[in-house]
Write a protein that holds these residues in place. Structure first.
Motif, mmCIF file in Angstrom:
data_model
loop_
_atom_site.group_PDB
_atom_site.id
_atom_site.type_symbol
_atom_site.label_atom_id
_atom_site.label_comp_id
_atom_site.label_asym_id
_atom_site.label_seq_id
_atom_site.Cartn_x
_atom_site.Cartn_y
_atom_site.Cartn_z
ATOM 1 N N LEU A 66 0.854 -1.186 0.000
ATOM 2 C CA LEU A 66 0.000 0.000 0.000
ATOM 3 C C LEU A 66 0.887 1.231 0.000
ATOM 4 C CD1 LEU A 66 -2.611 -0.864 2.813
ATOM 5 C CD2 LEU A 66 -2.950 -1.060 0.346
ATOM 6 N N LYS A 67 0.332 2.346 -0.454
ATOM 7 C CA LYS A 67 1.038 3.622 -0.326
ATOM 8 C C LYS A 67 0.088 4.621 0.323
ATOM 9 C CE LYS A 67 -0.125 5.095 -4.995
ATOM 10 N NZ LYS A 67 0.357 5.459 -6.294
ATOM 11 N N LYS A 68 0.676 5.535 1.084
ATOM 12 C CA LYS A 68 -0.103 6.593 1.718
ATOM 13 C C LYS A 68 -0.162 7.779 0.766
ATOM 14 C CE LYS A 68 0.718 7.610 6.064
ATOM 15 N NZ LYS A 68 1.363 7.821 7.375
ATOM 16 N N VAL A 69 -1.368 8.289 0.545
ATOM 17 C CA VAL A 69 -1.581 9.429 -0.333
ATOM 18 C C VAL A 69 -2.377 10.469 0.456
ATOM 19 C CG1 VAL A 69 -2.647 10.205 -2.493
ATOM 20 C CG2 VAL A 69 -1.621 7.923 -2.355
ATOM 21 N N ALA A 70 -1.855 11.693 0.541
ATOM 22 C CA ALA A 70 -2.554 12.752 1.259
ATOM 23 C C ALA A 70 -3.843 13.105 0.523
ATOM 24 C CB ALA A 70 -1.661 13.973 1.409
ATOM 25 N N TYR A 71 -4.929 13.196 1.279
ATOM 26 C CA TYR A 71 -6.193 13.628 0.684
ATOM 27 C C TYR A 71 -6.695 14.917 1.323
ATOM 28 C CZ TYR A 71 -8.808 11.656 4.669
ATOM 29 O OH TYR A 71 -9.289 11.379 5.916
ATOM 30 N N GLN A 72 -5.997 15.378 2.363
ATOM 31 C CA GLN A 72 -6.382 16.603 3.046
ATOM 32 C C GLN A 72 -5.123 17.291 3.541
ATOM 33 O OE1 GLN A 72 -9.682 16.273 5.900
ATOM 34 N NE2 GLN A 72 -8.374 17.322 7.381
ATOM 35 N N GLU A 73 -5.094 18.631 3.460
ATOM 36 C CA GLU A 73 -3.903 19.391 3.836
ATOM 37 C C GLU A 73 -3.868 19.782 5.310
ATOM 38 O OE1 GLU A 73 -1.193 20.139 1.947
ATOM 39 O OE2 GLU A 73 -2.067 18.842 0.419
ATOM 40 N N ARG A 74 -4.951 20.345 5.850
ATOM 41 C CA ARG A 74 -4.942 20.855 7.228
ATOM 42 C C ARG A 74 -6.080 20.264 8.011
ATOM 43 N NH1 ARG A 74 -3.136 27.122 6.805
ATOM 44 N NH2 ARG A 74 -1.400 26.722 5.423
ATOM 45 N N PRO A 75 -5.824 19.376 8.922
ATOM 46 C CA PRO A 75 -4.543 18.705 9.118
ATOM 47 C C PRO A 75 -4.297 17.700 7.992
ATOM 48 C CG PRO A 75 -6.194 17.701 10.529
ATOM 49 C CD PRO A 75 -6.862 18.853 9.826
ATOM 50 N N VAL A 76 -3.043 17.332 7.818
ATOM 51 C CA VAL A 76 -2.717 16.357 6.776
ATOM 52 C C VAL A 76 -3.351 15.021 7.153
ATOM 53 C CG1 VAL A 76 -0.886 15.134 5.562
ATOM 54 C CG2 VAL A 76 -0.557 17.521 6.199
#
Length: 153
Positions: A66-76
């Protein structure tokens, strides 16, 4: 052989089990193939303890499944997506599901069917020979040493 030593064995199955060989990890992968991606959604689907889920997701990320992908910036905040290595597990997982369908589904039948989008039909997994295309029967297979086998003294 100790469970903690499986990743150091010459056997490919042992090395694989070191990564995906417990029930929670297999269920996390099942959900990932069902397009569950966020920690809270895995937890809600599985009813798994946060610590256990955190450990399983970390292992799968560390192993490149699996890989982690950011879907939100604040908070990450991150979601977990299957990598090519992870997608390679699909035949094994769907074979286990179909085996379960055959032996444990009950009188009503399988709880989930798999439809091949290209042809529109529901399918059952079948293992075929990569060379001749015939279905594989385990009674007609003879394993033999490969290039990665240990040399015997």
């Amino acid at each position: 052989m100790r469970w903690d030593d499986l990743d150091r064995e010459t056997c490919s199955l042992s090395r694989t089990l070191a990564v995906i060989g417990d029930r929670w990890t297999l269920l996390v992968l099942r959900d990932a193939f069902l397009r569950v991606r966020r920690f809270e959604d895995f937890q809600a689907s599985l009813g798994i303890a946060r610590r256990v889920l955190t450990e399983r997701l970390k292992l799968l990320v560390d192993e490149g499944v699996l890989k982690k992908v950011a879907y939100q910036e604040r908070p990450v905040r991150y979601e977990y997506r299957l990598t090519e290595k992870g997608l390679g597990l699909y035949p094994a997982l769907v074979a286990l599901v179909h085996w379960g369908d055959e032996h444990y589904a009950g009188k009503k039948g399988p709880p989930l069917l798999h439809r091949h989008l290209a042809c529109g039909h529901d399918f059952k997994s079948v293992m075929t020979c990569s060379e001749c295309g015939e279905a594989i029967d385990p009674r007609e297979v003879k394993p033999h040493a490969g290039p990665g086998a240990r040399k015997r003294a």
